[in-house]
Design a protein around this motif. Structure first.
Motif, PDB file in Angstrom:
ATOM      1  N   ALA A 143       0.847  -1.196   0.000  1.00  0.00           N
ATOM      2  CA  ALA A 143       0.000   0.000   0.000  1.00  0.00           C
ATOM      3  C   ALA A 143       0.872   1.232   0.000  1.00  0.00           C
ATOM      4  N   VAL A 144       0.349   2.315  -0.565  1.00  0.00           N
ATOM      5  CA  VAL A 144       1.054   3.600  -0.569  1.00  0.00           C
ATOM      6  C   VAL A 144       0.105   4.667  -0.040  1.00  0.00           C
ATOM      7  N   LEU A 145       0.689   5.714   0.560  1.00  0.00           N
ATOM      8  CA  LEU A 145      -0.099   6.806   1.110  1.00  0.00           C
ATOM      9  C   LEU A 145      -0.083   7.981   0.142  1.00  0.00           C
ATOM     10  N   VAL A 146      -1.257   8.385  -0.307  1.00  0.00           N
ATOM     11  CA  VAL A 146      -1.418   9.544  -1.186  1.00  0.00           C
ATOM     12  C   VAL A 146      -1.962  10.667  -0.308  1.00  0.00           C
ATOM     13  N   PHE A 177       4.360  -6.318  -6.628  1.00  0.00           N
ATOM     14  CA  PHE A 177       3.475  -5.803  -5.591  1.00  0.00           C
ATOM     15  C   PHE A 177       2.057  -5.594  -6.128  1.00  0.00           C
ATOM     16  N   HIS A 178       1.086  -5.904  -5.288  1.00  0.00           N
ATOM     17  CA  HIS A 178      -0.323  -5.643  -5.530  1.00  0.00           C
ATOM     18  C   HIS A 178      -0.647  -4.432  -4.672  1.00  0.00           C
ATOM     19  N   VAL A 179      -0.639  -3.224  -5.270  1.00  0.00           N
ATOM     20  CA  VAL A 179      -0.582  -1.975  -4.514  1.00  0.00           C
ATOM     21  C   VAL A 179      -1.951  -1.333  -4.367  1.00  0.00           C
ATOM     22  N   VAL A 180      -2.291  -0.966  -3.140  1.00  0.00           N
ATOM     23  CA  VAL A 180      -3.510  -0.218  -2.850  1.00  0.00           C
ATOM     24  C   VAL A 180      -3.126   1.221  -2.489  1.00  0.00           C
ATOM     25  N   PRO A 181      -3.476   2.201  -3.306  1.00  0.00           N
ATOM     26  CA  PRO A 181      -3.262   3.603  -2.919  1.00  0.00           C
ATOM     27  C   PRO A 181      -4.299   4.027  -1.875  1.00  0.00           C
ATOM     28  N   VAL A 182      -3.824   4.642  -0.806  1.00  0.00           N
ATOM     29  CA  VAL A 182      -4.694   5.114   0.276  1.00  0.00           C
ATOM     30  C   VAL A 182      -4.715   6.640   0.234  1.00  0.00           C
ATOM     31  N   PRO A 205      -7.430   9.218   6.898  1.00  0.00           N
ATOM     32  CA  PRO A 205      -7.637   8.435   5.683  1.00  0.00           C
ATOM     33  C   PRO A 205      -9.040   8.685   5.134  1.00  0.00           C
ATOM     34  N   LEU A 206      -9.118   8.934   3.847  1.00  0.00           N
ATOM     35  CA  LEU A 206     -10.384   9.280   3.213  1.00  0.00           C
ATOM     36  C   LEU A 206     -10.984   8.140   2.413  1.00  0.00           C
ATOM     37  N   ALA A 207     -10.131   7.420   1.678  1.00  0.00           N
ATOM     38  CA  ALA A 207     -10.625   6.377   0.778  1.00  0.00           C
ATOM     39  C   ALA A 207      -9.468   5.496   0.341  1.00  0.00           C
ATOM     40  N   THR A 208      -9.778   4.289  -0.080  1.00  0.00           N
ATOM     41  CA  THR A 208      -8.786   3.419  -0.704  1.00  0.00           C
ATOM     42  C   THR A 208      -9.158   3.246  -2.169  1.00  0.00           C
ATOM     43  N   LEU A 209      -8.136   3.287  -3.036  1.00  0.00           N
ATOM     44  CA  LEU A 209      -8.352   3.078  -4.455  1.00  0.00           C
ATOM     45  C   LEU A 209      -8.198   1.594  -4.765  1.00  0.00           C
ATOM     46  N   GLN A 210      -8.682   1.192  -5.914  1.00  0.00           N
ATOM     47  CA  GLN A 210      -8.572  -0.206  -6.308  1.00  0.00           C
ATOM     48  C   GLN A 210      -7.106  -0.622  -6.430  1.00  0.00           C
ATOM     49  N   PRO A 211      -6.766  -1.842  -6.010  1.00  0.00           N
ATOM     50  CA  PRO A 211      -5.377  -2.302  -6.096  1.00  0.00           C
ATOM     51  C   PRO A 211      -4.914  -2.457  -7.535  1.00  0.00           C
ATOM     52  N   THR A 212      -3.627  -2.239  -7.738  1.00  0.00           N
ATOM     53  CA  THR A 212      -3.011  -2.367  -9.058  1.00  0.00           C
ATOM     54  C   THR A 212      -1.766  -3.229  -8.951  1.00  0.00           C
ATOM     55  N   PHE A 213      -1.584  -4.131  -9.893  1.00  0.00           N
ATOM     56  CA  PHE A 213      -0.395  -4.980  -9.913  1.00  0.00           C
ATOM     57  C   PHE A 213       0.739  -4.253 -10.617  1.00  0.00           C
ATOM     58  N   VAL A 214       1.908  -4.195  -9.961  1.00  0.00           N
ATOM     59  CA  VAL A 214       3.095  -3.543 -10.514  1.00  0.00           C
ATOM     60  C   VAL A 214       4.115  -4.638 -10.810  1.00  0.00           C
ATOM     61  N   PRO A 215       4.264  -5.044 -12.085  1.00  0.00           N
ATOM     62  CA  PRO A 215       5.071  -6.218 -12.423  1.00  0.00           C
ATOM     63  C   PRO A 215       6.524  -6.192 -11.965  1.00  0.00           C
ATOM     64  N   TRP A 230       7.426   9.331 -12.646  1.00  0.00           N
ATOM     65  CA  TRP A 230       6.967   8.583 -13.813  1.00  0.00           C
ATOM     66  C   TRP A 230       6.451   7.229 -13.340  1.00  0.00           C
ATOM     67  N   GLY A 231       6.176   6.321 -14.288  1.00  0.00           N
ATOM     68  CA  GLY A 231       5.728   4.980 -13.940  1.00  0.00           C
ATOM     69  C   GLY A 231       4.401   4.992 -13.192  1.00  0.00           C
ATOM     70  N   PHE A 232       4.241   4.040 -12.288  1.00  0.00           N
ATOM     71  CA  PHE A 232       2.993   3.894 -11.542  1.00  0.00           C
ATOM     72  C   PHE A 232       2.612   5.183 -10.817  1.00  0.00           C
ATOM     73  N   THR A 233       3.584   5.819 -10.158  1.00  0.00           N
ATOM     74  CA  THR A 233       3.296   7.041  -9.403  1.00  0.00           C
ATOM     75  C   THR A 233       2.838   8.156 -10.333  1.00  0.00           C
ATOM     76  N   GLY A 234       3.519   8.315 -11.470  1.00  0.00           N
ATOM     77  CA  GLY A 234       3.116   9.327 -12.428  1.00  0.00           C
ATOM     78  C   GLY A 234       1.722   9.074 -12.987  1.00  0.00           C
ATOM     79  N   GLN A 235       1.399   7.807 -13.226  1.00  0.00           N
ATOM     80  CA  GLN A 235       0.078   7.462 -13.750  1.00  0.00           C
ATOM     81  C   GLN A 235      -1.014   7.802 -12.742  1.00  0.00           C
ATOM     82  N   VAL A 236      -0.772   7.470 -11.471  1.00  0.00           N
ATOM     83  CA  VAL A 236      -1.776   7.734 -10.438  1.00  0.00           C
ATOM     84  C   VAL A 236      -1.983   9.237 -10.263  1.00  0.00           C
ATOM     85  N   ILE A 237      -0.889  10.007 -10.209  1.00  0.00           N
ATOM     86  CA  ILE A 237      -1.025  11.452 -10.036  1.00  0.00           C
ATOM     87  C   ILE A 237      -1.744  12.075 -11.231  1.00  0.00           C
ATOM     88  N   SER A 238      -1.393  11.656 -12.434  1.00  0.00           N
ATOM     89  CA  SER A 238      -2.055  12.178 -13.626  1.00  0.00           C
ATOM     90  C   SER A 238      -3.550  11.868 -13.592  1.00  0.00           C
TER      91      SER A 238
END
Length: 258
Positions: free
Chosen positions: A61-64, A147-152, A133-143, A212-220
């Motif tokens: 999991a990651v904290l946004v 990791f099966h990552v849940v953004p919080v 904490p406000l919400a959890t986003l759907q988990p995403t697999f990062v090959p 960039w990568g997963f983090t850049g995609q989520v922020i965008s």
């Protein structure tokens, strides 16, 4: 207010007005950052299936964390910011990459919120009693990491001091102005060749940090869903090495990125 299996309480109503469009539409975020070419999406899906069968996939999991004034109205405040780190160059996975604070789930963690808060404290010294904490986003697999990552998604009017706790894990901790990510002058597309696949994803060039990568995609995706996005040049496409060469080394990073 809704319960989660973390033992924590998600409180979407604690979001200020300027975060409400995002909190009310979190289901749209995964669709926004999963806009991948069919062959790349198929490769990720296959890797996810293989990792599941071989039990190589790990929960994470990651904290946004957004910070900013509570009573600023519906418009994005100039002083709203987002907590971002740069991983140490010696780490096994994602070395030197910009990322949200977070990591793998421990056996004692009660769920993704617990994981995200614990990891954020360990990496940045964050006092998690100052956030909600406000919400959890759907988990995403990062090959690359498996990791099966849940953004919080979380909010704090004032998270207090943060900084690098362990230099062997984290190189930079910064509260980056959200408007630095929105600024079209800081946006580009970055591609990386991997396993005969090439695809470009959204990235942000912010002085000493390339996001960039997963983090850049989520922020965008968050910027799009929250309604903060402004037109930017999606035709500015660069290879990862070229983009990394553009990264500066300003020790004042996070103070003025707009």
């Amino acid at each position: 207010m809704s319960a989660t299996r973390d033992g924590h309480r998600l409180m979407p109503d604690a979001a200020p007005a300027w975060l409400r469009p995002l909190v009310d539409n979190t289901d749209a975020v995964p669709n926004a950052y999963r806009r991948l070419p069919p062959d790349v999406l198929a490769a990720i899906t296959a890797a996810n299936a293989t990792a599941t069968v071989t039990r190589a996939k790990r929960d994470a999991a990651v904290l946004v964390l957004f910070s900013g004034p509570e009573g600023a109205g519906e418009a994005l405040p100039d002083d709203a910011d987002l907590l971002v780190t740069v991983r140490a160059s010696t780490l096994r996975h994602h070395a030197g990459q910009a990322a949200f604070p977070g990591g793998a789930t421990d056996l004692d963690d009660e769920g993704p919120v617990d994981t995200a808060l614990r990891e954020a404290t360990e990496e940045t010294g964050l006092d998690t009693s100052r956030l909600q904490p406000l919400a959890t986003l759907q988990p995403t697999f990062v090959p690359p990491s498996g990791f099966h990552v849940v953004p919080v998604l979380a909010y704090s009017p004032d998270p207090g001091p943060v900084g690098v706790v362990d230099q062997s894990e984290t190189a930079v901790v910064a509260r980056v102005p959200v408007r630095a990510f929105v600024n079209p002058e800081n946006r580009l597309m970055v591609y990386r060749d991997a396993n005969s696949h090439r695809w470009a994803g959204p990235a942000f060039l912010l002085n000493e940090m390339l996001v960039w990568g997963f983090t850049g995609q989520v922020i965008s995706a968050i910027i799009d869903v929250a309604g903060w996005a402004v037109p930017w040049n999606t035709d500015d496409v660069r290879g990862l090495d070229e983009a990394m060469a553009l990264v500066g080394h300003d020790d004042r990073y996070g103070e003025s990125q707009q």
